[in-house]
Design an enzyme around this catalytic site. Sequence first.
Site, mmCIF file in Angstrom:
data_model
loop_
_atom_site.group_PDB
_atom_site.id
_atom_site.type_symbol
_atom_site.label_atom_id
_atom_site.label_comp_id
_atom_site.label_asym_id
_atom_site.label_seq_id
_atom_site.Cartn_x
_atom_site.Cartn_y
_atom_site.Cartn_z
ATOM 1 N N HIS A 191 1.903 4.590 -2.822
ATOM 2 C CA HIS A 191 2.044 6.035 -2.586
ATOM 3 C C HIS A 191 3.450 6.509 -2.943
ATOM 4 C CE1 HIS A 191 -1.841 6.482 -0.758
ATOM 5 N NE2 HIS A 191 -1.563 5.743 0.301
ATOM 6 N N HIS B 198 0.836 -1.209 0.000
ATOM 7 C CA HIS B 198 0.000 0.000 0.000
ATOM 8 C C HIS B 198 0.870 1.258 0.000
ATOM 9 C CE1 HIS B 198 -3.667 2.350 0.984
ATOM 10 N NE2 HIS B 198 -2.810 3.121 1.629
ATOM 11 N N GLU B 199 1.814 1.301 0.915
ATOM 12 C CA GLU B 199 2.664 2.489 1.014
ATOM 13 C C GLU B 199 3.620 2.594 -0.170
ATOM 14 O OE1 GLU B 199 1.910 4.716 3.035
ATOM 15 O OE2 GLU B 199 0.532 3.511 4.234
#
Length: 438
Positions: free
Chosen positions: A22, A18-19
């Site tokens: 980003h 997920h990170e």
Amino acid sequence: MWSLLLFVVTMGILVTIHELGHFCAARLCKVHVECFSIGFGKKLWSHKFLSGTELVIAMIPLGGYVKMLDGRATELSSNNEKFAFDRKKIWQKAVIIIAGPFANFVLALIVYWIIFLIGVTVYPVKIKDVIPNTPAATVAIPVGAELKTIDNIKIETWNDVNLALITAMGKSNVTLSYIDNIDGRVQKEVKKSIDINNWYFDVEKKSAITAFGFVPKELEIYPIVSKIVSGSAAEQAGLRVGDKIIGYNTQSYVDWNDFSNTIKKAQAMTLQINRENKDIYLKLVPTIGIDGKGVAGLYPTTDTKVLQYGFLEGFNKGMAQTVLTTKLTVHSLYQLATGVIGLQHLSGPITIAKSAGQTASYGITPYLYFLAFISISLGVINLVPLPILDGGHLVFLLFEKIKGKALSNKAQERFFRIGFVLLMVIMGIALFNDILRL
């Protein structure tokens, strides 16, 4: 301990992906990333790269964050102003925010793709019986019917049936199709619509399958040898693939469970075998397994089959499964928000940890299914328009686009506090439900 370890590994994978979404989007948009943290709280390990980004492994593996250079949090110089997140165009900021949940969907797609490349074991989803006074009993669904679709969702396993029925809860009716097998003659697919206006059930106490009225037909096991382990007692006895077991120890064959239990006694057996339309007798002497029980080393024939997909076909199947699971997750979230599903069904870290351990104990494929499902759930939840989540940040960007200016730092901070409190309440309810389930 095993469940806890699997929970940490699972959350570590999901948070990192997920990170990473980003992070990659930020770098593509030329935003400087100051810190990439996996987990919250005290630093357990860190490393600073030449780019200036610090990679951190923190103590609490329930989340993570990517800290970007931002003029609202630090004073910018003329040299680094162009690398700040808040100085980027709205569409660039939106891409960076969406990239996190998107990475979770991509992970799920890849995991499903791997599953379908490995191969999925399935067997016909047939109905053994219909329970009286249930939705299924309101229409004439014949015993032995094989389910094919529920509300246009293709049915390949009973898990598909369970998910499809949970999704249907709250609707006025559900449409299903099945194939009726009569005397071995396959008829055409039949479609029926069933009224479920007043159909509700407790998902913690009963499965959707039983609540709807279906009694699944068990896996059919035939006394025909499908595989023999090399060097086993079965091979030494002279058994061959295709042999049909007629009886053993002067008694007729009853079922595979009885036959298996007789083998476990670790006593010599006399088998009556039908081979090429001739009955023959063989002596089977089971070996002793590590658990002290008898082992023969032969496998029966079942009505299961392994569906293994090619590279592109597996990708398409993985994409379809990702889209379907996402739709089911969104609908379940809607049901939770509208009260169709009660808050008592929220699950927290304890339930996730137990589920991770259980699915992993069943094998790699069940765990991969679990990983893909949780990854999609994380992606969907992060898109909820709640301040502090990615969806809340997107709402702020929408406001900025409409008004022509961003919300003030003070207003955003107020919304973040509200969002944090709401998130803590939801997590508190989920944790409370976890404790009640122990």
